[in-house]
Structures are given as structure tokens and as C-alpha cells.
Design a protein around this motif. Structure first.
Motif, PDB file in Angstrom:
ATOM      1  N   CYS A 141      42.727  32.911  32.358  1.00  0.00           N
ATOM      2  CA  CYS A 141      43.601  33.925  32.938  1.00  0.00           C
ATOM      3  C   CYS A 141      44.668  33.317  33.850  1.00  0.00           C
ATOM      4  O   CYS A 141      45.620  34.000  34.240  1.00  0.00           O
ATOM      5  CB  CYS A 141      42.788  34.970  33.700  1.00  0.00           C
ATOM      6  SG  CYS A 141      41.521  34.267  34.765  1.00  0.00           S
ATOM      7  N   ASP A 142      44.533  32.030  34.183  1.00  0.00           N
ATOM      8  CA  ASP A 142      45.549  31.356  34.989  1.00  0.00           C
ATOM      9  C   ASP A 142      46.543  30.600  34.118  1.00  0.00           C
ATOM     10  O   ASP A 142      47.367  29.830  34.634  1.00  0.00           O
ATOM     11  CB  ASP A 142      44.890  30.389  35.975  1.00  0.00           C
ATOM     12  CG  ASP A 142      44.121  31.112  37.067  1.00  0.00           C
ATOM     13  OD1 ASP A 142      44.437  32.292  37.326  1.00  0.00           O
ATOM     14  OD2 ASP A 142      43.207  30.507  37.670  1.00  0.00           O
ATOM     15  N   LYS A 172      36.418  36.978  34.884  1.00  0.00           N
ATOM     16  CA  LYS A 172      37.141  35.705  34.908  1.00  0.00           C
ATOM     17  C   LYS A 172      36.655  34.837  33.756  1.00  0.00           C
ATOM     18  O   LYS A 172      35.458  34.767  33.475  1.00  0.00           O
ATOM     19  CB  LYS A 172      36.918  35.009  36.244  1.00  0.00           C
ATOM     20  CG  LYS A 172      37.950  33.945  36.551  1.00  0.00           C
ATOM     21  CD  LYS A 172      37.889  33.543  38.006  1.00  0.00           C
ATOM     22  CE  LYS A 172      38.959  32.504  38.340  1.00  0.00           C
ATOM     23  NZ  LYS A 172      40.315  33.045  38.294  1.00  0.00           N
ATOM     24  N   LYS A 173      37.597  34.128  33.099  1.00  0.00           N
ATOM     25  CA  LYS A 173      37.291  33.295  31.925  1.00  0.00           C
ATOM     26  C   LYS A 173      37.696  31.860  32.224  1.00  0.00           C
ATOM     27  O   LYS A 173      38.882  31.553  32.351  1.00  0.00           O
ATOM     28  CB  LYS A 173      38.026  33.829  30.693  1.00  0.00           C
ATOM     29  CG  LYS A 173      37.622  35.281  30.377  1.00  0.00           C
ATOM     30  CD  LYS A 173      38.588  35.971  29.447  1.00  0.00           C
ATOM     31  CE  LYS A 173      38.197  37.438  29.240  1.00  0.00           C
ATOM     32  NZ  LYS A 173      39.152  38.179  28.392  1.00  0.00           N
ATOM     33  N   ILE A 174      36.664  31.001  32.348  1.00  0.00           N
ATOM     34  CA  ILE A 174      36.874  29.645  32.856  1.00  0.00           C
ATOM     35  C   ILE A 174      36.420  28.635  31.814  1.00  0.00           C
ATOM     36  O   ILE A 174      35.347  28.764  31.215  1.00  0.00           O
ATOM     37  CB  ILE A 174      36.079  29.444  34.167  1.00  0.00           C
ATOM     38  CG1 ILE A 174      36.429  30.546  35.180  1.00  0.00           C
ATOM     39  CG2 ILE A 174      36.357  28.067  34.764  1.00  0.00           C
ATOM     40  CD1 ILE A 174      35.534  30.568  36.387  1.00  0.00           C
ATOM     41  N   ALA A 200      41.152  28.060  34.421  1.00  0.00           N
ATOM     42  CA  ALA A 200      40.873  29.424  33.970  1.00  0.00           C
ATOM     43  C   ALA A 200      41.872  29.852  32.892  1.00  0.00           C
ATOM     44  O   ALA A 200      43.070  29.550  32.977  1.00  0.00           O
ATOM     45  CB  ALA A 200      40.915  30.393  35.140  1.00  0.00           C
ATOM     46  N   SER A 239      34.790  21.725  35.625  1.00  0.00           N
ATOM     47  CA  SER A 239      35.687  22.859  35.406  1.00  0.00           C
ATOM     48  C   SER A 239      37.098  22.359  35.123  1.00  0.00           C
ATOM     49  O   SER A 239      37.651  21.536  35.876  1.00  0.00           O
ATOM     50  CB  SER A 239      35.686  23.766  36.641  1.00  0.00           C
ATOM     51  OG  SER A 239      36.599  24.814  36.494  1.00  0.00           O
TER      52      SER A 239
END
Length: 455
Positions: free
Chosen positions: A76-77, A49-51, A74, A71
Motif C-alpha cells: 500500500c506504500d 496492511k499488506k507487507i 508495504a 521486511s
């Protein structure tokens, strides 16, 4: 420990996106700083996961600065580099103006929690008496902690006198006026005990509603029996002779064979008299708890009303009627097996109670459809009697035979009065109890013999 990548993300957003897509996770979190926005970093987790995170400092207390991390979302989102940079810049401006993302996050969480609680409260407010009654019925039907009849008796009373009229009312709108409107007709008919039963089960249902947080408090907490049907009268009906009344047991022995009661129910009447046990203790009894050789009957804790086991000595009188009952039901595991219920292997004592009650109606009363035609075969001189009066009769007969009250209590499995005695005295006066049961048995047998000689 997290790994800090010395490589920076390219200034070009498109190039940064391409690089991020190629990144492979390591065994630990990896952080890559952005080359454009100060404090913006990309965290790559071991799971891939890349946040995006924004690191910043805020002043707390008297001049102390602490670092925090917020945060942003992400990769990926769908949060690509260009959007992440714009969002990070927006937050940097707001931080300089005194805002804190972490505090905003807490406020948002509190708002969501408050909204959730408000929605729950609104749903609870819509719960009706019928909704709560359904939960209460489930509790009463529990095979371990519920009522022996599955709550049928209690729910029938509630349905007939409360729910049928007010069941659709939201429980938060139910008032004491509603309750008294339900019980006043019952009181007007002279059924004070039934009115008290309505109070008992309604209060129990409302206590459950409080525990389940359907309501904050019960409007019936301040209502007592004295406000409804009055205090329950202590029943004193006995069938044996006392210093102020004549004996009715010989008359009962005369009526029983022609009463229309089944033979096993007739046996149960004699056993209840001779042992002074409770009806449920006999009707839940198993034959493997009874020892004819030793003349003993164990009532285990799960069958006893107060949870205390007891070994009852069988007098010749009680043993005779147990032997008679054994001829009828000994092929089963139960003394009083159920022939209709698939869920319960034993008969409920209300079968006997109802049969006895139905046989004490006025001889001139018309027979009821579907009921016994023998509706006046158990009428005794001193009026209506119940199955539980047999237990009181046995205790009174023992008293008339000069058995001491503490031994009578022990034979009836009553716990001794006083917490000190209950805490320290756990023995049993078995010899005295055995003699008391034998005295009672001989007395009952003599009355039965007197009846047989007059026949």
C-alpha cells in the motif's frame, strides 16, 4: 496464530497486483507465498496492511542454521509485485555472499542513533550561559521547590556579576578564568560575601547544567569559598548586654517610634525579639495559626526553614505586640500581608531587612532618590545591625538569663546535634521552653519600661 494461504501469487506481476488489491483481511495475519521468488511472502494484517517479507536462513555458531524474516516494504506504500521481486532477488544474492539483512538493519539503526547523539551534542555545545541561566531561573521560580522570592535575588546577582559579561559564551567554553575574571572586581571592592554568593549560585547553575546533560562536568567543582571570598565569618552581633558590651535594646526602643518604619514593621521587630523566630516564619504566618486564648503560635512545617513545625509560647511581651499587629492586619488572613504583589499574599522579610539597612546610613550622606529620607534613624552605638541579629539577640538574652543551651536551641527550632538524638528523641521540653520565653519576655518588657520611664 498466523494463517498460511495455500494460494500462490500469480507469476505475472500485473496479475499478482490485481489479486493483492482484492485481498480482504481476516481476523489474523495471512501469509501468501510468491510463486516466482523463493522466500518472498505477502503478509496481510487484520488492519488491512499488506507487507512484503523475505524469509531466509543464516548460519550462526558452529554450523547451526536459523530462519529469519526481513521486511521489504508495504504494497500500500507503493511497493508493487515486480519491484518487490527485484528487491527480494537482490537480497538473496547478498545473503548468499554472507550479508544478513537483520544485521544491516541493526547497523543502520546504530548509525542513526550515533548521528542523533552527535546532533544533540552539537546543539548542546551551542548552549550559552544565558540559555542555562534561563533554565535555572525557571527552577528557582517553581512555587513548590523554588526560592521564596521566585529566584529574583539569585538571578540578579548572576546577571550583575556574571551573565552581563559572559552570558553569550557557550557553556562548554566557559572556564575558571572566566569565573575569576567576573569575581575579581567584586573582591577588589572588598565585597567578599558577595563574591561567595556569585560562586554559590554559579556552581548551582552548573550542577543543573550537568544534570540536564548540557555539559559533562562542572569546571567549578574544585572551587571553594576559600578560593574566592574566604570562609564566611560567623556573625556575633547582638543588641543586648553581655559581659563585654553594653545594652542597646533601650536605645532601639527609643529610636523605633521615630524611625519612619511603618507600625506593622515596628511590631515585627518586637515579635522577632520576643519569639526568636526567623523572619520568613513571621512574614508567612497566618492569623489562624495563632491562639490568643492559649497564648500559642503554631509555625507549620511549610513555613519552617528546616521543615519541622514548632508551637511557640507567647510571653506577655510577645502577645502584646501580636495584639497590636492584629489591629493592623487582623482583617486579612496574613500577619504581614502583601499590598503590592498579586502572586504572593504575604510580604517578604527583605522588606523589613531593606528598611532597617536603609536607616543606618551616615547622617551626613545625601538622601538617595526614591529612598527614605529617614536614612540614619536606626543607628545604634555598636554599629550596623541586621534583622537576623534580633534572633541572635533573643538567644543571647536567654543565655544571660541562665537558660540552658539545649532549651534555647529548642525555642529556636534548631534540630538537636547528633543523629542518635534526632532519631530517637522526638519529645519536647515544653515547660522549660515556656519558662524560657516568659523569662525573655519579662526581660524585654523591663527594658521597654525603663525606656518609657526615662522619656
Amino acid at each position: 496464530m498466523a494463517v498460511k494461504n495455500r494460494e500462490l501469487l500469480p507469476r505475472s506481476a500485473d496479475s499478482a497486483d490485481k489479486l493483492i488489491r482484492k485481498l480482504t483481511p481476516g481476523q489474523k495475519d495471512t501469509y501468501i507465498q510468491d510463486s516466482t521468488v523463493t522466500g518472498l511472502v505477502l503478509r496481510v494484517t487484520p488492519s488491512g496492511k499488506k507487507i512484503w517479507h523475505l524469509r531466509y536462513t543464516v548460519q550462526v555458531g558452529s554450523g547451526q542454521w536459523i530462519g529469519r524474516k526481513h521486511s521489504l516494504g508495504a504494497f500500500c506504500d507503493g511497493l508493487r509485485t515486480r519491484s518487490a521481486r527485484e528487491l527480494a532477488e537482490e537480497w538473496r544474492v547478498r545473503i548468499r555472499q554472507g550479508e544478513d539483512p537483520q544485521e544491516e538493519k541493526k547497523k543502520l539503526a546504530e548509525m542513526r542513533k550515533a548521528e542523533h547523539l552527535r546532533e544533540i551534542a552539537e546543539r548542546q555545545a551551542l548552549r550559552t550561559l544565558n540559555d542555562v541561566a534561563a533554565v535555572y531561573a525557571t527552577k528557582l521560580a517553581n512555587k513548590t521547590s523554588g526560592h521564596d522570592d521566585g529566584g529574583i535575588h539569585a538571578m540578579t546577582i548572576l546577571q550583575n556579576h556574571l551573565l552581563g559579561r559572559f552570558g553569550s559564551i557557550p557553556i562548554k567554553e566557559f572556564t575558571r578564568q572566566h569565573f575569576f575574571a567576573a569575581v575579581d572586581p567584586v573582591l577588589a571592592a572588598g565585597h567578599n560575601s558577595m563574591a561567595n554568593s556569585v560562586l554559590l549560585y554559579t556552581k548551582a547553575m552548573f550542577r543543573l547544567a550537568v544534570k540536564r546533560e548540557f555539559i559533562e562536568y562542572s569546571v567549578l567543582d574544585c572551587v571553594e569559598k576559600a578560593d574566592v571570598g574566604g570562609k564566611d565569618k560567623i556573625r556575633t552581633r547582638v543588641l543586648c548586654a553581655t559581659r563585654t558590651k553594653e545594652d542597646e535594646l533601650e536605645e532601639l526602643y527609643k529610636l523605633l517610634p521615630e524611625s519612619g518604619l511603618s507600625r506593622n514593621l515596628q511590631c515585627s521587630v518586637h515579635i522577632l525579639l520576643g519569639t526568636m523566630c526567623r523572619g520568613i516564619e513571621l512574614f508567612k504566618g497566618r492569623w489562624d495559626h495563632l491562639n490568643f486564648d492559649n497564648s500559642t503560635w503554631l509555625i507549620p512545617d511549610e513555613n519552617s526553614k528546616n521543615g519541622d513545625p514548632i508551637i511557640i509560647h507567647l510571653s506577655d511581651y510577645s502577645k502584646k505586640w501580636f495584639a497590636e499587629l492584629h489591629k493592623l492586619t487582623g482583617h486579612t488572613g496574613w500577619m504581614m500581608p502583601s499590598v503590592k504583589s498579586k502572586d504572593r499574599p504575604y510580604m517578604l522579610p527583605k522588606v523589613l531587612s531593606k528598611a532597617v539597612c536603609e536607616r543606618q546610613r551616615d547622617p551626613d550622606a545625601p538622601p538617595k532618590k526614591g529612598r527614605t529620607k529617614n536614612h540614619s534613624t536606626l543607628i545604634l552605638p555598636d554599629g550596623h545591625w541586621t534583622v537576623h541579629d534580633l534572633r541572635r539577640t533573643g538567644a543571647t538574652q536567654m543565655q544571660m538569663l541562665n537558660v540552658t543551651p539545649d532549651i534555647i536551641d529548642a525555642c529556636q527550632n534548631h534540630r538537636p546535634l547528633g543523629s542518635v538524638r534526632r532519631r530517637y528523641q522526638h519529645g519536647e521540653s515544653m515547660d522549660q521552653m515556656r519558662n524560657a520565653w516568659d523569662l525573655l519576655g519579662r526581660s524585654l518588657a523591663a527594658k521597654a519600661d525603663a525606656h518609657n520611664q526615662t522619656v
